[in-house]
Scaffold this motif. Structure first.
Motif, PDB file in Angstrom:
ATOM      1  N   VAL A  43       0.675  -1.043  -0.184  1.00  0.00           N
ATOM      2  CA  VAL A  43      -0.071   0.159  -0.017  1.00  0.00           C
ATOM      3  C   VAL A  43       0.940   1.353  -0.021  1.00  0.00           C
TER       4      VAL A  43
ATOM      5  N   VAL B  13       2.381   1.696  -3.531  1.00  0.00           N
ATOM      6  CA  VAL B  13       1.582   2.253  -4.646  1.00  0.00           C
ATOM      7  C   VAL B  13       1.354   3.638  -4.341  1.00  0.00           C
ATOM      8  N   SER B  14       1.162   4.030  -3.156  1.00  0.00           N
ATOM      9  CA  SER B  14       0.564   5.589  -2.765  1.00  0.00           C
ATOM     10  C   SER B  14       1.810   6.535  -3.025  1.00  0.00           C
TER      11      SER B  14
ATOM     12  N   MET C  25      -2.370  -5.311  -4.614  1.00  0.00           N
ATOM     13  CA  MET C  25      -3.166  -4.831  -3.815  1.00  0.00           C
ATOM     14  C   MET C  25      -4.524  -5.803  -3.417  1.00  0.00           C
TER      15      MET C  25
ATOM     16  N   THR D  44      -3.849  -8.200  -0.313  1.00  0.00           N
ATOM     17  CA  THR D  44      -3.318  -7.213   0.740  1.00  0.00           C
ATOM     18  C   THR D  44      -4.671  -7.114   1.814  1.00  0.00           C
TER      19      THR D  44
ATOM     20  N   PHE E  84      -2.392   4.357   2.468  1.00  0.00           N
ATOM     21  CA  PHE E  84      -2.389   5.185   1.199  1.00  0.00           C
ATOM     22  C   PHE E  84      -1.975   6.620   1.523  1.00  0.00           C
TER      23      PHE E  84
ATOM     24  N   GLU F 125     -10.504  -2.159  -5.278  1.00  0.00           N
ATOM     25  CA  GLU F 125      -9.380  -1.549  -5.764  1.00  0.00           C
ATOM     26  C   GLU F 125      -9.611  -1.164  -7.218  1.00  0.00           C
TER      27      GLU F 125
ATOM     28  N   GLU G   4      -8.546   2.466  -8.527  1.00  0.00           N
ATOM     29  CA  GLU G   4      -7.633   2.825  -9.693  1.00  0.00           C
ATOM     30  C   GLU G   4      -8.067   3.528 -10.878  1.00  0.00           C
TER      31      GLU G   4
END
Length: 508
Positions: A31, A34-35, A128, A131, A156, A408, A412
């Protein structure tokens, strides 16, 4: 006498509660990755514009292609994780993401960078869904799970808060490509520790992997987003409308196929639950607003106010910290107050933040941007925690991978459309308002006429007077688009609040 089988992990459900929280810490690493990646890339846009000279559309594709590919594959990968094991899929995705991040850092052209971002989307789709699905198997008590998801969701915002600071330091002392290398120190611990402490989970009765469903999900997402981008870029035309039509036809075929399968890749019955579909809708709309805001705010701070990347990142930190605190503080409130009240009340703060940008954003200094972004972050932080917990609680345990993937996907796809819709509106306003000085070459006119970052790069090569005139015109053109863009962002947040008010009425 047979020898007892040695456990594959150090995790023993129910025996050592502290291990559940260590497992949560490991599951937060993707997480954070990605953020951080999304925030850092926004900060790097000015340097990418100067180094690779992209068109305005190419610059949008650098941001959009990753969440577009990821969104198209999330449901497929979530279903795959249910079948082969969610932890196994997480480890495969982590290894692939790390390798592609290193390759992306050395991209020699804008086309190469776009292709690398697409490859990152493939492996990101493996990160994602597992998780959130694994949290369901680790935390069986709902009160514990709600807090765990709040902490998970805060990842995030935490990553977004760390991204500007760490990314700003990197960009001030290195090339833009070095921001991709941030993935390596986050993924190495996950690859080492996850097999030891995170338990494996899967659907005990999985169906076969359905390739046509995977292809249809991709053919649904890609044409729709491409069509929206085309319409925003060139206005209403055959190409954009036809592309959206192809995506809608593929969506209908996808739904029809899922209904015909004995074990569908995505159980459509989930969407008949108001708590599930409403939570997905809130996720989608609030992320559109957040990512669209980050797209123009990061450029405003650096290219209009003239802040260095690190300083621009620090201006955003209070708002991102507000997202974290709001997500954690809403947990005890959500135990006593219905989601149909909590979510709309929180999103009113976000609407107020966007309204402040719409009314006075063009004249804001760093302090004004920080205050408005704090208001934006409070609402989205609270709404995301509640909506993610509802998604998890509404789905059966054996289908958690696919259900988590839907949430998710909304996130996205919201990121794609946030940049596509709000970014394209801003880009269109810039193109129509910028005035280019005489004497520019064809390449200079194309670069300066497409983006503010391109104009800054061209102005540096012009005589002082002409460069100053170009910068003044480019900045005024950019500012002319902030008001309309922010009003649309405020409207999206209000719609998200209405979705929460109506769709979550039966959720407790």
């Amino acid at each position: 006498m047979s020898t007892p089988t040695r456990p594959r992990t150090l995790f023993i459900p129910g025996a050592a509660p502290v291990r559940r929280w260590w497992a949560l810490a490991v599951l937060m690493l993707p997480v954070l990755l990605v953020s951080i990646d999304n925030t850092v890339l926004n900060l790097a846009l000015p340097q990418i514009s100067e180094a690779l000279s992209p068109s305005g559309t190419q610059l949008l594709w650098v941001i959009d292609i990753y969440p577009l590919v990821l969104a198209g594959l999330l449901v497929s990968m979530g279903s795959l994780g249910d079948r082969i094991g969610r932890r196994r899929l997480l480890l495969i995705g982590s290894a692939g993401f790390g390798v592609m991040s290193v390759i992306a850092s050395f991209a020699p052209s804008i086309e190469w960078l776009i292709l690398d971002r697409a490859a990152l989307g493939i492996f990101g789709a493996m990160l994602m869904p597992p998780t959130l699905a694994l949290l369901r198997s680790v935390f069986t008590d709902r009160n514990e799970r709600r807090l765990a998801i709040a902490i998970w969701a805060s990842g995030f915002a935490a990553g977004s808060a760390l991204g500007p600071v760490v990314g700003g330091l990197i960009l001030e002392n290195g090339e833009w490509g070095s921001v991709f290398l941030l993935a390596v120190p986050l993924l190495l611990p996950l690859l080492v520790v996850a097999p030891l402490i995170v338990p494996e989970s899967r659907d005990p009765n999985p169906g076969a992997i359905d390739v046509p469903s995977i292809l249809l999900s991709l053919v649904t997402m890609f044409p729709i987003v491409f069509g929206i981008k085309t319409l925003a870029d060139t206005g209403f035309g055959v190409a954009g409308i036809a592309s959206i039509a192809v995506g809608l036809v593929a969506a209908l075929l996808f739904v029809r196929r899922q209904r015909s399968l004995r074990v569908p890749m995505l159980d459509l019955a989930l969407f008949r639950r108001g708590s599930f579909s409403g939570a997905v809708g809130v996720n989608f709309l609030s992320v559109v607003a957040l990512v669209g805001g980050l797209f123009f705010v990061s450029q405003y701070l650096q290219l209009v106010l003239g802040l260095e990347p690190l300083a621009a990142g620090l201006v955003l930190v209070p708002g991102l910290l507000a997202m974290i605190l709001a997500g954690l503080l809403v947990v005890p409130i959500a135990r006593r107050v219905r989601p149909s009240v909590v979510v709309p009340a929180g999103l009113l703060f976000s609407a107020a933040g966007y309204t402040a940008f719409a009314v006075g954003g063009a004249g804001f200094g760093p302090a004004g941007v920080a205050v408005a972004f704090v208001a934006l972050g409070i609402g989205i932080g609270a709404a995301e925690t509640v909506s993610n917990e509802l998604i998890v609680a509404s789905a059966p345990p054996e289908k958690m991978g696919a259900a988590s993937a839907v949430g998710e996907t909304a996130y996205e796809l919201g990121a794609v459309l946030g940049t596509t819709v709000l970014g394209s509106i801003l880009t269109s306003a810039y193109r129509s308002a910028v005035v280019l000085p005489d004497g520019l070459g064809a390449g200079q006119r194309a670069a300066a006429g497409e983006t503010l970052g391109g104009a800054v790069a061209v102005a540096a090569d012009l005589p002082a007077g002409a460069g100053r005139m170009l910068l003044e015109s480019a900045r005024e053109a950019f500012l002319s688009g902030i008001g309309p863009t922010a009003w649309i962002g405020a409207g999206l947040v209000v719609v998200a609040a209405l979705v929460g008010l109506v769709a979550l009425r039966s959720a407790r």
